[in-house]
Design an enzyme around this catalytic site. Structure first.
Site, PDB file in Angstrom:
ATOM      1  N   THR A   1      13.441 -41.632   7.864  1.00  6.17           N
ATOM      2  CA  THR A   1      13.102 -41.485   9.289  1.00  6.17           C
ATOM      3  C   THR A   1      12.495 -40.114   9.553  1.00  6.17           C
ATOM      4  O   THR A   1      11.462 -39.991  10.222  1.00  6.17           O
ATOM      5  CB  THR A   1      14.378 -41.655  10.162  1.00  6.17           C
ATOM      6  OG1 THR A   1      15.076 -42.818   9.727  1.00  6.17           O
ATOM      7  CG2 THR A   1      14.029 -41.767  11.619  1.00  6.17           C
TER       8      THR A   1
ATOM      9  N   CYS B   1      -2.591  -3.630   6.997  1.00  5.69           N
ATOM     10  CA  CYS B   1      -2.224  -3.906   8.387  1.00  5.69           C
ATOM     11  C   CYS B   1      -2.571  -2.730   9.293  1.00  5.69           C
ATOM     12  O   CYS B   1      -2.635  -1.589   8.863  1.00  5.69           O
ATOM     13  CB  CYS B   1      -0.744  -4.259   8.499  1.00  5.69           C
ATOM     14  SG  CYS B   1       0.376  -2.912   8.136  1.00  5.69           S
TER      15      CYS B   1
ATOM     16  N   GLU C   1       0.835  -1.203   0.000  1.00  4.87           N
ATOM     17  CA  GLU C   1       0.000   0.000   0.000  1.00  4.87           C
ATOM     18  C   GLU C   1       0.870   1.253   0.000  1.00  4.87           C
ATOM     19  O   GLU C   1       0.621   2.209  -0.746  1.00  4.87           O
ATOM     20  CB  GLU C   1      -0.907   0.027   1.237  1.00  4.87           C
ATOM     21  CG  GLU C   1      -1.852  -1.164   1.385  1.00  4.87           C
ATOM     22  CD  GLU C   1      -1.242  -2.328   2.162  1.00  4.87           C
ATOM     23  OE1 GLU C   1      -0.042  -2.614   1.951  1.00  4.87           O
ATOM     24  OE2 GLU C   1      -1.963  -2.951   2.959  1.00  4.87           O
TER      25      GLU C   1
ATOM     26  N   GLU D   1      13.659 -32.801   3.234  1.00  7.20           N
ATOM     27  CA  GLU D   1      14.096 -33.603   2.078  1.00  7.20           C
ATOM     28  C   GLU D   1      14.474 -35.036   2.416  1.00  7.20           C
ATOM     29  O   GLU D   1      15.002 -35.756   1.587  1.00  7.20           O
ATOM     30  CB  GLU D   1      15.266 -32.892   1.394  1.00  7.20           C
ATOM     31  CG  GLU D   1      14.896 -31.526   0.826  1.00  7.20           C
ATOM     32  CD  GLU D   1      15.825 -31.080  -0.293  1.00  7.20           C
ATOM     33  OE1 GLU D   1      16.800 -31.783  -0.580  1.00  7.20           O
ATOM     34  OE2 GLU D   1      15.546 -30.014  -0.874  1.00  7.20           O
TER      35      GLU D   1
ATOM     36  N   LEU E   1      23.178 -28.907   0.514  1.00  4.87           N
ATOM     37  CA  LEU E   1      21.908 -28.279   0.902  1.00  4.87           C
ATOM     38  C   LEU E   1      21.823 -26.824   0.478  1.00  4.87           C
ATOM     39  O   LEU E   1      21.261 -25.997   1.195  1.00  4.87           O
ATOM     40  CB  LEU E   1      21.651 -28.408   2.408  1.00  4.87           C
ATOM     41  CG  LEU E   1      21.465 -29.814   2.978  1.00  4.87           C
ATOM     42  CD1 LEU E   1      21.019 -29.736   4.438  1.00  4.87           C
ATOM     43  CD2 LEU E   1      20.441 -30.608   2.172  1.00  4.87           C
TER      44      LEU E   1
ATOM     45  N   ALA F   1      18.759 -47.799  -3.328  1.00  4.04           N
ATOM     46  CA  ALA F   1      18.878 -49.227  -3.652  1.00  4.04           C
ATOM     47  C   ALA F   1      19.310 -50.008  -2.403  1.00  4.04           C
ATOM     48  O   ALA F   1      19.623 -49.409  -1.374  1.00  4.04           O
ATOM     49  CB  ALA F   1      19.883 -49.425  -4.784  1.00  4.04           C
TER      50      ALA F   1
HETATM   51  C1  AOF Z   1       3.928  -7.201   4.222  1.00  9.89           C
HETATM   52  N1  AOF Z   1       3.740  -6.523   3.068  1.00  9.89           N
HETATM   53  O1  AOF Z   1       2.545  -5.289   1.730  1.00  9.89           O
HETATM   54  C2  AOF Z   1       1.583  -5.971   3.751  1.00  9.89           C
HETATM   55  C3  AOF Z   1       1.772  -6.714   4.959  1.00  9.89           C
HETATM   56  O2  AOF Z   1       6.967  -6.298   9.996  1.00  9.89           O
HETATM   57  P1  AOF Z   1       6.165  -5.606   8.961  1.00  9.89           P
HETATM   58  O3  AOF Z   1       5.933  -4.163   9.294  1.00  9.89           O
HETATM   59  O4  AOF Z   1       6.771  -5.731   7.580  1.00  9.89           O
HETATM   60  O5  AOF Z   1       4.717  -6.251   8.929  1.00  9.89           O
HETATM   61  C4  AOF Z   1       4.493  -7.519   8.396  1.00  9.89           C
HETATM   62  C5  AOF Z   1       3.007  -7.872   8.482  1.00  9.89           C
HETATM   63  O6  AOF Z   1       2.173  -6.861   7.932  1.00  9.89           O
HETATM   64  C6  AOF Z   1       2.683  -9.120   7.709  1.00  9.89           C
HETATM   65  O7  AOF Z   1       2.869 -10.258   8.491  1.00  9.89           O
HETATM   66  C7  AOF Z   1       1.214  -8.923   7.345  1.00  9.89           C
HETATM   67  O8  AOF Z   1       0.391  -9.414   8.402  1.00  9.89           O
HETATM   68  C8  AOF Z   1       1.028  -7.402   7.286  1.00  9.89           C
HETATM   69  N2  AOF Z   1       0.822  -6.841   5.907  1.00  9.89           N
HETATM   70  N3  AOF Z   1       2.960  -7.285   5.128  1.00  9.89           N
HETATM   71  O9  AOF Z   1       4.968  -7.751   4.437  1.00  9.89           O
HETATM   72  C9  AOF Z   1       2.629  -5.898   2.794  1.00  9.89           C
HETATM   73  N4  AOF Z   1       0.442  -5.333   3.466  1.00  9.89           N
HETATM   74 ZN    ZN Z   2       0.972  -2.859   6.031  1.00  8.02          ZN
END
Ligand code: AOF
Ligand code: ZN
Length: 342
Positions: A276, A85, A59, A272, A212, A171
């Site tokens: 076990t 968020c 955003e 991978e 790895l 094998a």
């Molecule tokens: C993202 N990218 O474009 C949006 C997210 O630690 P921060 O500030 O980067 O926040 C991460 C959280 O923000 C993420 O887990 C998600 O819930 C929310 N939205 N996160 O990385 C974005 N819009």
């Molecule tokens: Zn955000």
């Protein structure tokens, strides 16, 4: 007229936002998110996507893009693949950025399951900015692994193996290299480059001495997943320890591995082998996705991919959903989700 100038419906803008989101990294602690801001006529005012933890959210990137273009987004509609968020994490709350920018409405495709970050839609609505939830298949698919991990509170687990038609992964004499051909191995390296960690048991380290590392196209990719060795047997001196980016988990309980990884912000891990370790994750119901590379070969002897799952009758078989297959040279990759019940 370029695509960006054409009038878009909200649904078309969401398609575009999903395409933008896909430009972000699949690995890392954060989801892939895209955002398109439209004016009332459906013209694109700005667009952006999230480039990984610590960088601007989609955003904020879209608002910055609109500013760079010199467009005024007051009264515009933000179309976002994830609910904006409401929290301050590594960056500030997107609900505030959208409010301050004067956006009049928001449409989002996937609700944020995060404990701290969710609730953005309600905050916006309470501020007089309607935030509408419009589910979108592409957005859900792109966020599937992250969403599953967030809901489960542990990394998304992909169980990967290469086996013969009769389900043997080595094998009778223990040789296991070259079950599958180069295209299958190449694919597995591409998968490694998209996850946060690769885990194997000590038995595999001793038997195969794997590096790895992610080497799609034969070159080490820029992003290298954390290498994880599970078990108590000493593996000192093996190639996996040449790099500091490796972790030993001296436990046979897969939950301990997942907890240690979650703490390190691992959201996706490929397990991978060997048999076990794979069996332990499957037995505990801790596998979300299976990537089985099947070679058109028969051995008739040698260790099976998984054993001792405690399943006695067909009705209790672990069954895959969303099954897909792909021909890779002479081999077949079968992918499936294992239902978690949430
Ligand atoms: C993202 N990218 O474009 C949006 C997210 O630690 P921060 O500030 O980067 O926040 C991460 C959280 O923000 C993420 O887990 C998600 O819930 C929310 N939205 N996160 O990385 C974005 N819009
Ligand atoms: Zn955000």
């Amino acid at each position: 007229m370029s695509d960006a100038d054409a009038a878009l419906t909200i649904a078309q803008a969401m398609d575009r936002a999903v395409d933008l989101a896909a430009l972000g990294p699949a690995h890392g602690p954060n989801p892939r998110v895209g955002c398109v801001i439209l004016n009332a006529d459906g013209a694109v005012l700005g667009e952006g996507w999230h480039r990984g933890a610590g960088t601007a959210h989609a955003e904020v990137a879209a608002i910055a893009d609109a500013r760079a273009r010199g467009t005024d987004i007051t009264g515009g509609t933000a179309v976002v693949t994830l609910e904006p968020c409401s929290h301050t994490g590594r960056t500030g709350p997107c609900v505030d950025a959208l409010t301050e920018a004067g956006v009049a409405a928001v449409t989002y495709a996937v609700a944020d399951p995060g404990q701290a970050s969710s609730g953005g839609a309600d905050v916006l609505t309470s501020r007089g900015i309607p935030a509408i939830h419009a589910p979108h298949e592409g957005a859900t698919a792109l966020t599937h692994r992250w969403l599953t991990a967030m809901r489960a509170g542990r990394p998304y687990v992909i169980a990967k193996w290469a086996a013969t038609l009769d389900g043997r992964m080595a094998a009778a004499d223990g040789t296991s290299f070259w079950i599958t051909g180069p295209q299958a191995r190449e694919h597995a390296h591409a998968v490694r480059a998209q996850v946060d960690a690769i885990a194997v048991g000590t038995g595999t380290v001793l038997a195969d001495d794997p590096q790895l590392s992610a080497r799609p196209g034969g070159e080490e990719s820029e992003h290298q997943p954390l290498r994880v060795v599970i078990g108590r047997t000493d593996t000192a001196g093996r190639r996996v320890w040449r790099d500091l980016h490796a972790l030993a988990v001296a436990s046979h309980d897969p939950r301990d591995t997942l907890a240690a990884l979650w703490e390190r912000e691992v959201r996706t891990v490929v397990v991978e082998g060997g048999p076990t370790v794979l069996s332990a994750f499957l037995r505990e119901g801790l596998v979300d996705e299976v990537n089985a590379y099947i070679a058109p070969a028969l051995l008739g002897a040698g260790p099976s991919v998984v054993e001792g799952l405690g399943i006695e009758t067909m009705a209790d078989a672990l069954r895959g959903q969303d099954v897909n297959f792909q021909l890779l040279g002479a081999d077949i990759l079968v992918t499936a989700h294992l239902s978690r019940g949430f």
